[in-house]
Write an enzyme that holds these catalytic residues in place. Structure first.
Site, PDB file in Angstrom:
ATOM      1  N   CYS A 174     -59.796  26.506 -12.481  1.00 52.81           N
ATOM      2  CA  CYS A 174     -60.819  26.193 -11.466  1.00 52.81           C
ATOM      3  C   CYS A 174     -62.212  26.434 -12.032  1.00 52.81           C
ATOM      4  CB  CYS A 174     -60.628  27.051 -10.217  1.00 52.81           C
ATOM      5  SG  CYS A 174     -59.075  26.776  -9.350  1.00 52.81           S
TER       6      CYS A 174
ATOM      7  N   CYS B  36     -58.886  31.820 -10.456  1.00 50.17           N
ATOM      8  CA  CYS B  36     -58.205  30.708 -11.132  1.00 50.17           C
ATOM      9  C   CYS B  36     -59.002  30.241 -12.351  1.00 50.17           C
ATOM     10  CB  CYS B  36     -58.025  29.573 -10.126  1.00 50.17           C
ATOM     11  SG  CYS B  36     -57.529  28.000 -10.830  1.00 50.17           S
TER      12      CYS B  36
END
Length: 140
Positions: A67, A64
């Site tokens: 993230c 991600c």
């Protein structure tokens, strides 16, 4: 007609190889280095729900992009609030049970827990100020 002599473009003795902004005095700031701990399906209850201090949980995954953007922010917050707040990260790929239990559908998701109860949820890569403002509501 008057002729104007041109000077050759030769660097003066005052100039240096480094631009002026690079010669300025270095900025000094204090950076508290810390990293958020890691939790998983097996340790979540003990580390998060039974904590005596509020806990910030970063639900993330290695693939991600957003993230990875907020990961250093969470680490900074862990360092700045190390005596008042516990910061941990839970990899949703490796710990799907906790992620499912708390209804994680989008990552990054940050949750704040206090007294074993979920108090607040932040979804997405948000500025540090937003996370700090949320966390400070639950600090004693």
């Amino acid at each position: 007609m008057a002729l104007v002599a041109r000077r050759a473009a030769v660097p003066s003795a005052r100039s240096s190889a480094r631009p002026a902004f690079a010669r300025a005095a270095p900025r000094r700031s204090v950076v508290v280095r810390a990293e958020a701990g890691a939790v998983n399906d097996d340790t979540f209850k003990n580390v998060v729900l039974e904590s005596s201090v509020p806990v910030l949980v970063d639900f993330w995954a290695p693939w991600c992009g957003p993230c990875r953007i907020i990961a250093p922010v969470v680490d900074e917050i862990a360092g700045e609030y190390k005596d008042k707040l516990k910061c941990v990260k839970l990899n949703t790929d490796e710990s799907p049970n906790v992620a499912s239990e708390y209804g994680i559908r989008s990552i990054p998701t940050i949750m704040v827990f206090k007294g074993g109860k979920k108090c607040e949820t932040i979804i997405g890569a948000v500025p540090k100020a937003t996370i700090v403002q949320t966390v400070e509501k639950y600090l004693n």
